[in-house]
Design a protein around this motif. Sequence first.
Motif, short mmCIF file in Angstrom:
data_model
loop_
_atom_site.label_atom_id
_atom_site.label_comp_id
_atom_site.label_asym_id
_atom_site.label_seq_id
_atom_site.Cartn_x
_atom_site.Cartn_y
_atom_site.Cartn_z
N TRP A 1 33.39 47.57 37.92
CA TRP A 1 32.64 47.20 36.73
C TRP A 1 33.17 45.86 36.48
N PRO A 2 32.29 44.83 36.14
CA PRO A 2 30.80 45.10 35.72
C PRO A 2 29.92 45.00 36.77
N CYS A 3 29.04 46.17 36.89
CA CYS A 3 28.25 46.36 37.98
C CYS A 3 26.96 45.72 37.74
N SER A 4 25.98 45.50 38.49
CA SER A 4 24.68 44.62 38.12
C SER A 4 24.22 45.14 36.93
N PRO A 5 23.96 46.29 36.66
CA PRO A 5 23.31 46.82 35.55
C PRO A 5 24.18 46.47 34.20
N ALA A 6 25.35 46.50 34.14
CA ALA A 6 26.09 46.19 33.33
C ALA A 6 25.99 44.88 33.04
N LYS A 7 25.92 43.84 33.91
CA LYS A 7 25.87 42.51 33.66
C LYS A 7 24.54 42.15 33.25
N LEU A 8 23.43 42.74 33.73
CA LEU A 8 22.04 42.54 32.83
C LEU A 8 22.22 42.91 31.28
N ARG A 9 22.69 44.11 31.12
CA ARG A 9 22.77 44.45 29.69
C ARG A 9 23.44 43.41 28.75
N LEU B 1 45.00 47.68 36.28
CA LEU B 1 44.79 47.82 37.41
C LEU B 1 46.27 47.70 37.97
N ALA B 2 46.98 46.67 37.70
CA ALA B 2 48.41 46.39 38.20
C ALA B 2 49.41 47.73 38.00
N ASN B 3 49.03 48.43 36.71
CA ASN B 3 49.93 49.91 36.56
C ASN B 3 49.55 50.60 37.70
N LEU B 4 48.24 50.87 37.89
CA LEU B 4 47.69 51.66 38.93
C LEU B 4 48.17 51.43 40.43
N HIS B 5 48.45 50.09 40.54
CA HIS B 5 48.65 49.55 42.13
C HIS B 5 49.81 48.30 41.85
N PRO B 6 50.81 48.71 41.38
CA PRO B 6 52.04 47.82 41.27
C PRO B 6 52.30 47.02 42.58
N ASP B 7 51.91 47.17 43.63
CA ASP B 7 52.09 46.13 44.82
C ASP B 7 51.00 45.28 45.04
N ALA B 8 49.89 45.32 44.09
CA ALA B 8 48.89 44.25 44.51
C ALA B 8 48.57 43.70 43.17
N TYR B 9 48.58 42.46 42.99
CA TYR B 9 47.99 41.86 41.71
C TYR B 9 46.75 41.51 41.81
N PRO B 10 45.78 42.21 40.71
CA PRO B 10 44.40 41.93 40.90
C PRO B 10 44.14 40.55 40.36
N ASN B 11 43.16 39.88 41.04
CA ASN B 11 42.74 38.59 40.54
C ASN B 11 41.08 38.98 40.19
N LEU B 12 40.96 39.04 38.84
CA LEU B 12 39.56 39.56 38.44
C LEU B 12 38.63 38.42 37.92
N HIS B 13 39.05 37.36 38.30
CA HIS B 13 38.20 36.07 37.60
C HIS B 13 36.87 36.08 38.08
N GLN B 14 36.71 36.28 39.46
CA GLN B 14 35.33 36.09 39.87
C GLN B 14 34.44 37.44 39.56
N ARG B 15 35.18 38.54 39.40
CA ARG B 15 34.46 39.69 39.22
C ARG B 15 33.84 40.05 37.60
N PHE B 16 34.80 39.30 36.70
CA PHE B 16 34.50 39.52 35.34
C PHE B 16 33.93 38.20 34.65
N THR B 17 33.96 37.15 35.16
CA THR B 17 33.61 35.82 34.42
C THR B 17 32.93 34.83 35.30
#
Length: 85
Positions: free
Chosen positions: A25-33, A60-76
Motif C-alpha cells: 500500500w498504496p496500491c494502484s487503486p488506492a493511488k487513483l482514489r 515496518l521497522a518494528n516488524l523487521h528490525p534488521d531492515a530499514y525501510p525507505n518508503l519515499h518512492q512507494r509513498f510519495t
Amino acid sequence: MRRAHLRDHVPSRPTWRCQACGSSWPCSPAKLRLLAEYRGNMPGLLVHLVTLREQATEQLANLHPDAYPNLHQRFTDWVPIRTEP
C-alpha cells in the motif's frame, strides 16, 4: 466473491499491505482514489502521504528490525507536482 471497490483499498497495519488486493500500500487503486480525493490539492495529498509514510516506516521497522525501510518512492514519488509558470 465481492469485487473490491476503490474505497476498500486501505492499508492493513502494521504490514502496510492493501486489505483488498494484498499489494504493497498504496496500491494502484488506492493511488487513483487518493488522486481523486485530493484533486486540486496536491500539497495536501503530499502532507497526508508523508504522515502515513512516517507511520509505515516506524511500524515496518518494528516488524523487521534488521531492515530499514525507505518508503519515499512507494509513498510519495508517484504524486504529480505542477510547477507554476
